[in-house]
Design a protein around this motif. Structure first.
Motif, mmCIF file in Angstrom:
data_model
loop_
_atom_site.group_PDB
_atom_site.id
_atom_site.type_symbol
_atom_site.label_atom_id
_atom_site.label_comp_id
_atom_site.label_asym_id
_atom_site.label_seq_id
_atom_site.Cartn_x
_atom_site.Cartn_y
_atom_site.Cartn_z
ATOM 1 N N PHE A 183 0.825 -1.207 0.000
ATOM 2 C CA PHE A 183 0.000 0.000 0.000
ATOM 3 C C PHE A 183 0.860 1.257 0.000
ATOM 4 C CE2 PHE A 183 -2.199 3.330 2.423
ATOM 5 C CZ PHE A 183 -3.280 3.540 1.574
ATOM 6 N N LEU A 184 1.943 1.245 0.791
ATOM 7 C CA LEU A 184 2.815 2.415 0.847
ATOM 8 C C LEU A 184 3.561 2.638 -0.467
ATOM 9 C CD1 LEU A 184 4.190 2.101 4.465
ATOM 10 C CD2 LEU A 184 2.630 3.830 3.581
ATOM 11 N N GLU A 202 3.491 5.768 -2.994
ATOM 12 C CA GLU A 202 4.824 6.311 -3.261
ATOM 13 C C GLU A 202 5.535 6.803 -2.007
ATOM 14 O OE1 GLU A 202 4.573 9.098 -6.477
ATOM 15 O OE2 GLU A 202 3.678 7.613 -7.814
ATOM 16 N N VAL A 203 5.399 6.049 -0.920
ATOM 17 C CA VAL A 203 6.134 6.311 0.322
ATOM 18 C C VAL A 203 7.080 5.127 0.515
ATOM 19 C CG1 VAL A 203 5.937 6.918 2.764
ATOM 20 C CG2 VAL A 203 4.057 7.430 1.204
ATOM 21 N N ARG A 204 8.102 5.083 -0.294
ATOM 22 C CA ARG A 204 8.976 3.901 -0.343
ATOM 23 C C ARG A 204 9.823 3.738 0.906
ATOM 24 N NH1 ARG A 204 10.930 4.187 -6.614
ATOM 25 N NH2 ARG A 204 8.838 4.055 -7.481
ATOM 26 N N TRP A 205 10.223 4.819 1.547
ATOM 27 C CA TRP A 205 11.072 4.689 2.728
ATOM 28 C C TRP A 205 10.325 3.966 3.846
ATOM 29 C CZ3 TRP A 205 9.592 6.770 7.337
ATOM 30 C CH2 TRP A 205 8.588 7.747 7.305
ATOM 31 N N ALA A 206 9.049 4.236 3.988
ATOM 32 C CA ALA A 206 8.256 3.562 5.024
ATOM 33 C C ALA A 206 8.012 2.109 4.654
ATOM 34 C CB ALA A 206 6.934 4.289 5.226
ATOM 35 N N ALA A 207 7.868 1.831 3.367
ATOM 36 C CA ALA A 207 7.699 0.450 2.920
ATOM 37 C C ALA A 207 8.949 -0.366 3.224
ATOM 38 C CB ALA A 207 7.388 0.416 1.427
#
Length: 102
Positions: free
Chosen positions: A70-71, A75-80
């Motif tokens: 979902f992340l 487009e929140v790759r650092w959290a993924a």
């Protein structure tokens, strides 16, 4: 015997981690979904182990992959990437246990 080794063993552990990591790097949520499906067999194995911490990891590993998917979609790759760290920690732990036995 061979299918159980693939679904529950090192090919599933490392393959799902590798596929999910590549999915995060390339921004492909579908690859992370494939990684979540691959880790499900090993997660069921973790649920069957006696210590309660393994049960927690067993239930959460596929869910963490789905949250990472979902992340990446958002487009929140650092959290993924952070959500895949428990998978890496479990792989390192079990790898160390296996290497210390020999």
């Amino acid at each position: 015997m061979l299918i159980s080794q693939i679904l529950f063993g090192w090919p599933a552990i490392l393959g799902s981690l590798l596929i999910s990591q590549v999915g995060v790097i390339l921004g492909r949520p579908k690859w992370i979904l494939i990684g979540a499906m691959l880790i499900t067999g090993f997660a069921l194995y973790l649920i069957a182990l006696p210590p309660a911490i393994f049960k927690l990891f067993g239930f959460s590993l596929p869910l963490l992959h789905l949250a990472a998917m979902f992340l990446v979609y958002r487009e929140v790759r650092w959290a993924a990437e952070l959500l895949l760290l428990p998978h890496l920690a479990i792989a390192i732990y079990f790898g160390a246990v296996v290497l210390m036995q020999g």
